[in-house]
Design an enzyme around this catalytic site. Sequence first.
Site, mmCIF file in Angstrom:
data_model
loop_
_atom_site.group_PDB
_atom_site.id
_atom_site.type_symbol
_atom_site.label_atom_id
_atom_site.label_comp_id
_atom_site.label_asym_id
_atom_site.label_seq_id
_atom_site.Cartn_x
_atom_site.Cartn_y
_atom_site.Cartn_z
ATOM 1 N N GLU A 74 59.679 60.649 29.235
ATOM 2 C CA GLU A 74 61.021 60.894 28.918
ATOM 3 C C GLU A 74 60.886 62.634 28.898
ATOM 4 O O GLU A 74 61.971 63.268 29.264
ATOM 5 C CB GLU A 74 61.450 60.573 27.454
ATOM 6 N N ALA A 118 29.668 25.543 44.212
ATOM 7 C CA ALA A 118 28.327 25.448 44.773
ATOM 8 C C ALA A 118 28.015 24.264 45.631
ATOM 9 O O ALA A 118 28.393 22.814 45.002
ATOM 10 C CB ALA A 118 27.212 25.813 44.169
ATOM 11 N N ALA A 119 27.018 24.095 46.635
ATOM 12 C CA ALA A 119 26.801 22.919 47.248
ATOM 13 C C ALA A 119 25.703 22.141 46.134
ATOM 14 O O ALA A 119 25.192 22.942 45.211
ATOM 15 C CB ALA A 119 25.923 23.123 48.487
ATOM 16 N N ARG A 155 38.494 44.039 41.544
ATOM 17 C CA ARG A 155 37.503 44.680 40.732
ATOM 18 C C ARG A 155 37.804 46.160 40.491
ATOM 19 O O ARG A 155 37.482 46.662 39.547
ATOM 20 C CB ARG A 155 36.032 44.884 41.163
ATOM 21 N N LEU A 209 27.395 44.529 40.558
ATOM 22 C CA LEU A 209 28.643 44.319 39.748
ATOM 23 C C LEU A 209 29.564 45.813 40.330
ATOM 24 O O LEU A 209 30.222 46.415 39.304
ATOM 25 C CB LEU A 209 28.588 44.234 38.489
ATOM 26 N N GLY A 266 29.684 32.751 36.534
ATOM 27 C CA GLY A 266 29.767 31.462 37.185
ATOM 28 C C GLY A 266 30.587 30.614 36.108
ATOM 29 O O GLY A 266 31.245 30.969 35.396
ATOM 30 N N LEU A 283 30.472 30.850 32.260
ATOM 31 C CA LEU A 283 31.176 31.976 31.577
ATOM 32 C C LEU A 283 32.629 31.771 31.713
ATOM 33 O O LEU A 283 33.381 31.945 30.585
ATOM 34 C CB LEU A 283 30.752 33.310 31.813
#
Length: 345
Positions: free
Chosen positions: A55, A165-166, A187, A207, A271, A274
């Site tokens: 403003e 995952a396998a 990210r 990360l 993974g 979490l």
Amino acid sequence: MAVTGAERRAMTRAIELAAHGPRGINPQVGAVILSPTGDIIAEGWHKGAGTPHAEVDALSKLPEGAARGATAIVTLEPCNHTGRTGPCALALIEAGIARVVYAESDPGDASSGGAGRLRAAGVDVESGEQADAVDALIADWMTAQRLGRPHITVKWAQSLDGRAAASDGTSQWITGPEARADVHRRRSVADAIIVGTGTMLADDPGLTARDGDVLFEHQPVPVVIGTRETPADAAIHRHPHEPLFYNTHDLHTVVADLHARGIQRAFIEGGPTLASAFIAAGLADRTLAYIAPVLLGGERLALTDIGVTTIDAARRLTIDEWVPLGADLLAIARVIDDASQEGTH
């Protein structure tokens, strides 16, 4: 007095202006000043902490007295407190603004109340115009203000049959390069990226947020949650920011501390354990599910126990967008049930 067509168009413009502002500890806010005949005579937006609010930025572009009798269109309720800058409500009153139309109310205990101050000074005030659009723009900031914690995005990648995952534990790469590049872009706008010690020990992630091999200018603070020790030579120690380690499984304590450090957008990159813990704790605001057209079978689910024992207790989501990414598909959703707020007040 109902919102006029000129005011509605000006709010659309104010939202566009707000998006120019940086995403940080302060909200993105835009403002447009209309003459008594409905013409735009000034525009402004907030350019970051310590700079004039939207403003005041708009008013500063007008000669003295030019705002008298005008209408201010603002995306967020004008603030009513003195911080690094003065209260915007007072600036509007002193400029002679006759009417204020704003979209979203300010949820802050200290900063709210601007609308009441304006009305007490005889200014006509209208609220709620395009509030949904503004709420979407500043959802991260609004969550931090309302709940006292960061806005939390939980991300995972999965096969079409819901596996991360396998059977032998291998998971790189379920999704293709387009999906992985999208993760890094997301990210790069987060304040913190969070993993558990299980992911840290298994994958040794850096990360960081990267465009190929090049780091984005903005990097999220790396955060590790869990009681197991991170090795001294782990890649996270080479991150541009000093990592934060929380030797606890109490997620509410973690997010409260992150909020106190000024972190408003957290990206859960860990993974299934979490990710599931954050959802079960009612601490997920948005989910990103990257779905690959592969079948893996087995027991390695993308999510594990999230506290749902019956269909009536299911965590309900609203899909905001389906995004094709090469051969993969990204589902962007918001958690909408009451459980998403559990334990956050």
